[in-house]
Design an enzyme around this catalytic site. Structure first.
Site, PDB file in Angstrom:
ATOM      1  N   MET A   1       4.350  -9.297   0.598  1.00 30.62           N
ATOM      2  CA  MET A   1       4.448  -8.684   1.921  1.00 30.62           C
ATOM      3  C   MET A   1       3.049  -8.466   2.498  1.00 30.62           C
ATOM      4  O   MET A   1       2.091  -8.308   1.765  1.00 30.62           O
ATOM      5  CB  MET A   1       5.147  -7.330   1.797  1.00 30.62           C
ATOM      6  CG  MET A   1       5.849  -6.913   3.061  1.00 30.62           C
ATOM      7  SD  MET A   1       6.408  -5.234   3.017  1.00 30.62           S
ATOM      8  CE  MET A   1       7.863  -5.348   2.034  1.00 30.62           C
ATOM      9  N   CYS A   2       2.926  -8.508   3.782  1.00 31.75           N
ATOM     10  CA  CYS A   2       1.713  -8.161   4.506  1.00 31.75           C
ATOM     11  C   CYS A   2       2.156  -7.737   5.897  1.00 31.75           C
ATOM     12  O   CYS A   2       3.298  -7.972   6.274  1.00 31.75           O
ATOM     13  CB  CYS A   2       0.764  -9.346   4.661  1.00 31.75           C
ATOM     14  SG  CYS A   2      -0.076  -9.840   3.143  1.00 31.75           S
ATOM     15  N   GLY A   3       1.268  -7.123   6.635  1.00 33.15           N
ATOM     16  CA  GLY A   3       1.584  -6.765   8.007  1.00 33.15           C
ATOM     17  C   GLY A   3       0.621  -7.455   8.957  1.00 33.15           C
ATOM     18  O   GLY A   3      -0.567  -7.608   8.650  1.00 33.15           O
ATOM     19  N   ARG A  32       3.220  -2.042   4.633  1.00 26.72           N
ATOM     20  CA  ARG A  32       3.435  -3.471   4.350  1.00 26.72           C
ATOM     21  C   ARG A  32       2.232  -4.073   3.633  1.00 26.72           C
ATOM     22  O   ARG A  32       2.338  -5.164   3.067  1.00 26.72           O
ATOM     23  CB  ARG A  32       3.659  -4.262   5.646  1.00 26.72           C
ATOM     24  CG  ARG A  32       4.967  -4.011   6.331  1.00 26.72           C
ATOM     25  CD  ARG A  32       5.163  -5.007   7.466  1.00 26.72           C
ATOM     26  NE  ARG A  32       5.360  -6.355   6.956  1.00 26.72           N
ATOM     27  CZ  ARG A  32       6.554  -6.876   6.682  1.00 26.72           C
ATOM     28  NH1 ARG A  32       7.643  -6.181   6.889  1.00 26.72           N
ATOM     29  NH2 ARG A  32       6.653  -8.106   6.214  1.00 26.72           N
TER      30      ARG A  32
END
Lengths: 301, 238
Positions: A1-3, A32
């Protein structure tokens, strides 16, 4: 996950408060990507014949003023350093193509985060909320900006492994996802003369874009090429001197939301980041389709 | 939090900009076993929060005024949840019964693994709508993205607009109805004859979802049932 977040100002009012909104959006994406955070802000264009560079030092007590004097001596003209956290921005009276190699040779201990006429990249490990404070993001004005909060999967949590990745003058990339053919592609791009600093997969995507742009592709062509040449999951947000572009891989597991009002265009991994913006409740909002390039550009004057 | 006593049916208003999400969900969960609890709820300022009104098992109606994030109304049982905005990924995931209505668009895997109840989306649903559905009915007024109805086992997926690539890939016994264009059918998904009993069930589904459309305009898709058993002639492919 990343934002991922991106904000493009359509009104001068929003330009002056761009950093404040960017900070709020980035903080919303903190869970995130709690490992590290970074932003690219496009602002205050350097005069013709000059260039702007963002440098980072591992040494918090770096003597940026001394570096400014060296740059002035080497190139005849350099601004005072604008220091944020362990980064400093210099406007130097020469083309970026001349200044960047000089810095790499004379100061191998420094990292060139970005080079161009408008771009400034700041990135660091640690919680995004802390990054926002450390770099006083809220005080930044600008025409458009990208941001990223990172949850590392493919490589180490370091400043250099953080996003955005510079992909050439005034161009940068942030990425949510993971690429599976990055090792082979990195070798191919090295043979084309593209330089890599880390074992990070996103840096390979950035290098790929830099290579395609160098070979004369338009940004849209370069992004279309990603659909052919990159294997893996990605939502990309690419910043240019005029605006930004969004691309999701055809499988499109990684989320993305776009929204637009008369005052701004925004992109984020989730609505809750966009909900921070003024007038968000009445914004036109949609999910970008897989494998389609969406681009916004400032009208060229 | 306040109670609007003026209305004939009292509506419990919860403002998510001031009330923690867990408090809202706990109160909605408690309503399942408390006959004195409010039946009508209005949630304002959801601002993309995750898991709004998830895990309900209560005869309540919940109006959500704005966009929601991941897993809104997930695992829903009995309740009616209306989202007056867009829903993020996994809306009504694994729904058991009740109704979930999204007035805007729904993101990917809407209604995934759902076992019962109705999910109605007024706008578009993104990729993987109804993936592995097991008895839920899904009615989408707009388009659905690629791989919708992937491995769908039971229930009905109705698409009034177009469907993306690989519709109904590896389909079991769910029935799929599409009015618009289908970009491509997935493995083992085939078009089937739309008979009177299908027109009748489709008309009922459309009415249930509040959609005005003529059941005769739809095409029916289902499983060719060629993947159910291992074909020894295909052994060389493995």
């Amino acid at each position: 996950m990343c934002g991922i977040v991106g904000l493009f100002a359509k009104s001068s009012e929003l330009e002056s408060s761009l950093g404040e909104h960017l900070a709020a959006m980035l903080s919303q994406m903190s869970d995130r990507g709690p490992d590290s955070a970074g932003v690219a802000v496009y602002r205050d264009p350097a005069p013709d014949g000059s260039s702007k560079l963002t440098l980072q030092s591992a040494d918090r007590l770096e003597d940026w003023d001394a570096l400014g004097r060296e740059l002035e001596k080497a190139f005849g003209d350099s601004s005072e350093p604008a220091v944020r956290g362990n980064h400093a921005v210099f406007v130097v009276g020469a083309e970026a193509g001349d200044v960047e190699p000089w810095i790499r040779a004379a100061h191998p201990e420094l990292r060139v985060m970005s080079a161009g006429r408008m771009i400034e990249i700041y990135k660091e490990t640690g919680r995004p909320e802390r990054f926002v404070e450390q770099f006083d993001l809220a005080s930044l004005s600008g025409t458009h900006a990208l941001g990223h909060t990172r949850m590392a999967t493919e490589s180490r949590v370091t400043t250099q492994g953080s996003h955005p990745f510079s992909t050439g003058l005034d161009v940068c990339l942030v990425h949510n996802g993971s690429l599976s053919n990055h090792n082979r592609l990195r070798e191919r791009l090295r043979r084309e003369g593209i330089d890599f600093q880390t074992d990070n997969d996103t840096e390979v995507a950035a290098g790929y874009l830099a290579w395609r742009l160098r070979e004369g592709a338009s940004l849209e062509q370069a992004l279309d090429g990603c659909l052919e040449d990159l294997d893996g999951f990605y939502t990309f947000l690419v910043g240019t001197i005029d605006g930004f572009a969004v691309l999701r891989d055809p499988i499109a597991c990684k989320p993305a939301v776009l929204a637009e009002t008369d005052d701004w265009v925004a992109m984020a991994s989730e609505w809750r980041a966009i909900a921070e913006l003024p007038g968000a409740e009445d914004a036109r909002s949609w999910e970008p389709a897989p494998g389609v390039v969406y681009a916004w550009e400032r009208a060229k004057v | 939090m306040s109670t609007e006593a003026a209305e004939t049916t009292a509506v419990e208003v919860v403002d998510l900009s001031t009330t923690p999400l867990r408090e809202l969900n706990q109160r909605l969960h408690d309503a399942g076993s408390d006959p004195a609890a409010p039946r009508h709820w209005r949630v304002v300022h959801p601002n993309g929060a995750h898991a709004v009104a998830a895990g309900l098992d209560a005869d309540v109606e919940v109006e959500v005024e704005g966009h929601v994030g991941y897993y809104c109304a997930g695992m829903n049982k009995r309740a009616t949840v209306r989202v007056h905005g867009n829903a993020g990924p996994g809306v009504a995931e694994n729904m058991m019964s009740g109704r979930v209505l999204v007035h805007g668009n729904a993101s990917q895997y809407a209604g995934a693994t759902g076992r019962g109840g109705l999910l109605a989306v007024n706008g578009d649903a993104a990729a993987r709508c109804g993936i592995s559905m097991k008895g839920i009915d899904i009615v989408v007024q707009g388009d659905v993205g690629h791989l919708s109805g992937f491995m769908a086992q039971r229930g009905r997926l109705v698409v009034c607009g177009d469907a993306g690539e690989a519709l109904g890939d590896s389909l079991y016994e769910a029935r799929i109805y599409v009015r618009g264009q289908v970009a491509g059918l997935g493995a083992d998904c085939v078009e089937k004859e739309l008979r009177d009993e299908h027109r009748a069930e489709l008309a009922e589904l459309l009415e249930h979802a509040g959609v005005e459309a003529d059941a005769g305009d739809f095409r029916r898709y289902g499983s060719a049932r060629q993947l159910y058993n291992f074909e020894i002639d295909n052994a060389a492919a493995y």
